[in-house]
Enzyme design. Sequence first.
Site, PDB file in Angstrom:
ATOM      1  N   CYS A   6      23.518  40.286  36.405  1.00 54.09           N
ATOM      2  CA  CYS A   6      24.264  39.976  37.627  1.00 54.09           C
ATOM      3  C   CYS A   6      24.823  41.257  38.243  1.00 54.09           C
ATOM      4  O   CYS A   6      24.855  42.314  37.610  1.00 54.09           O
ATOM      5  CB  CYS A   6      25.358  38.935  37.354  1.00 54.09           C
ATOM      6  SG  CYS A   6      26.973  39.607  36.922  1.00 54.09           S
TER       7      CYS A   6
ATOM      8  N   ASP B 234      37.400  46.723  45.411  1.00 53.46           N
ATOM      9  CA  ASP B 234      36.558  45.768  46.130  1.00 53.46           C
ATOM     10  C   ASP B 234      35.907  46.474  47.322  1.00 53.46           C
ATOM     11  O   ASP B 234      36.547  47.236  48.049  1.00 53.46           O
ATOM     12  CB  ASP B 234      37.399  44.572  46.605  1.00 53.46           C
ATOM     13  CG  ASP B 234      36.527  43.386  46.997  1.00 53.46           C
ATOM     14  OD1 ASP B 234      36.563  42.368  46.277  1.00 53.46           O
ATOM     15  OD2 ASP B 234      35.814  43.480  48.018  1.00 53.46           O
TER      16      ASP B 234
ATOM     17  N   ASN C 174      38.758  33.211  41.998  1.00 51.61           N
ATOM     18  CA  ASN C 174      38.066  32.101  42.636  1.00 51.61           C
ATOM     19  C   ASN C 174      37.067  31.510  41.651  1.00 51.61           C
ATOM     20  O   ASN C 174      36.326  32.237  40.993  1.00 51.61           O
ATOM     21  CB  ASN C 174      37.343  32.584  43.894  1.00 51.61           C
ATOM     22  CG  ASN C 174      38.319  33.068  44.955  1.00 51.61           C
ATOM     23  OD1 ASN C 174      39.364  32.456  45.166  1.00 51.61           O
ATOM     24  ND2 ASN C 174      38.004  34.174  45.602  1.00 51.61           N
TER      25      ASN C 174
ATOM     26  N   HIS D  63      30.394  36.158  38.000  1.00 53.16           N
ATOM     27  CA  HIS D  63      30.860  36.915  36.821  1.00 53.16           C
ATOM     28  C   HIS D  63      32.381  36.918  36.947  1.00 53.16           C
ATOM     29  O   HIS D  63      32.907  37.395  37.962  1.00 53.16           O
ATOM     30  CB  HIS D  63      30.269  38.335  36.844  1.00 53.16           C
ATOM     31  CG  HIS D  63      30.634  39.209  35.665  1.00 53.16           C
ATOM     32  ND1 HIS D  63      29.691  39.889  34.913  1.00 53.16           N
ATOM     33  CD2 HIS D  63      31.838  39.533  35.127  1.00 53.16           C
ATOM     34  CE1 HIS D  63      30.309  40.591  33.962  1.00 53.16           C
ATOM     35  NE2 HIS D  63      31.615  40.386  34.078  1.00 53.16           N
TER      36      HIS D  63
ATOM     37  N   HIS E  41      36.059  37.333  37.507  1.00 53.54           N
ATOM     38  CA  HIS E  41      36.783  38.494  38.036  1.00 53.54           C
ATOM     39  C   HIS E  41      38.138  38.059  38.555  1.00 53.54           C
ATOM     40  O   HIS E  41      38.306  36.951  39.055  1.00 53.54           O
ATOM     41  CB  HIS E  41      35.985  39.201  39.142  1.00 53.54           C
ATOM     42  CG  HIS E  41      35.497  38.314  40.239  1.00 53.54           C
ATOM     43  ND1 HIS E  41      34.403  37.493  40.090  1.00 53.54           N
ATOM     44  CD2 HIS E  41      35.941  38.105  41.514  1.00 53.54           C
ATOM     45  CE1 HIS E  41      34.198  36.828  41.210  1.00 53.54           C
ATOM     46  NE2 HIS E  41      35.124  37.163  42.093  1.00 53.54           N
TER      47      HIS E  41
HETATM   48  P1  5GP Z   1      34.698  36.200  45.029  1.00 52.03           P
HETATM   49  O1  5GP Z   1      34.410  35.808  46.451  1.00 52.03           O
HETATM   50  O2  5GP Z   1      33.542  35.833  44.119  1.00 52.03           O
HETATM   51  O3  5GP Z   1      36.011  35.754  44.500  1.00 52.03           O
HETATM   52  O4  5GP Z   1      34.831  37.778  45.030  1.00 52.03           O
HETATM   53  C1  5GP Z   1      33.751  38.636  44.955  1.00 52.03           C
HETATM   54  C2  5GP Z   1      34.236  39.949  45.476  1.00 52.03           C
HETATM   55  O5  5GP Z   1      33.311  40.947  45.096  1.00 52.03           O
HETATM   56  C3  5GP Z   1      34.348  40.014  47.005  1.00 52.03           C
HETATM   57  O6  5GP Z   1      35.694  40.306  47.367  1.00 52.03           O
HETATM   58  C4  5GP Z   1      33.374  41.124  47.399  1.00 52.03           C
HETATM   59  O7  5GP Z   1      33.856  41.924  48.453  1.00 52.03           O
HETATM   60  C5  5GP Z   1      33.222  41.896  46.111  1.00 52.03           C
HETATM   61  N1  5GP Z   1      31.921  42.533  45.955  1.00 52.03           N
HETATM   62  C6  5GP Z   1      30.712  41.942  46.105  1.00 52.03           C
HETATM   63  N2  5GP Z   1      29.730  42.833  45.871  1.00 52.03           N
HETATM   64  C7  5GP Z   1      30.347  44.006  45.567  1.00 52.03           C
HETATM   65  C8  5GP Z   1      29.848  45.308  45.225  1.00 52.03           C
HETATM   66  O8  5GP Z   1      28.648  45.559  45.132  1.00 52.03           O
HETATM   67  N3  5GP Z   1      30.773  46.266  44.973  1.00 52.03           N
HETATM   68  C9  5GP Z   1      32.120  46.022  45.043  1.00 52.03           C
HETATM   69  N4  5GP Z   1      32.937  47.046  44.798  1.00 52.03           N
HETATM   70  N5  5GP Z   1      32.621  44.801  45.352  1.00 52.03           N
HETATM   71  C10 5GP Z   1      31.739  43.817  45.611  1.00 52.03           C
HETATM   72 ZN    ZN Z   2      27.608  39.615  34.816  1.00 47.04          ZN
END
Ligand code: 5GP
Ligand code: ZN
Length: 111
Positions: free
Chosen positions: A2, A28, A84, A95, A97
Amino acid sequence: MCIFCKIIAGEIPSTKVYEDETVFAFRDINPQAPTHILVIPKSHIASVAELTAENSAVVAHIFEVIAKIAEEEGLAGGYRVVSNCGPDARQSVQHLHFHILGGKEMTEQMA
Ligand code: 5GP
Ligand code: ZN
């Protein structure tokens, strides 16, 4: 693998904030607050919904790391920790977080 496992492996670049044997933290890519950091376990756990008695110890450690990062980042005014889980919460990376959001006063609204 992932996307966050690839970040841990260094296959996708990231701005690392903290790393130890079991936890990795990075900025982020699309910050939603002046300070927006993601803290993740190095072992692949899909979400909060996948936590069990066998794998949950890392979460306690993650929260110790969150407190340490918040202090280092100067978030003395406070911060929000968000994870989330699932489609209704718009989890976009499968994954586990924890978002650290800080550096501004949040609104009362949480959702
Ligand atoms: P979720 O929406 O799943 O709670 O949060 C995923 C977070 O991962 C988002 O805030 C998004 O901006 C961040 N994110 C997604 N892809 C990447 C990446 O390749 N690098 C970094 N640094 N953040 C990422
Ligand atoms: Zn993973």
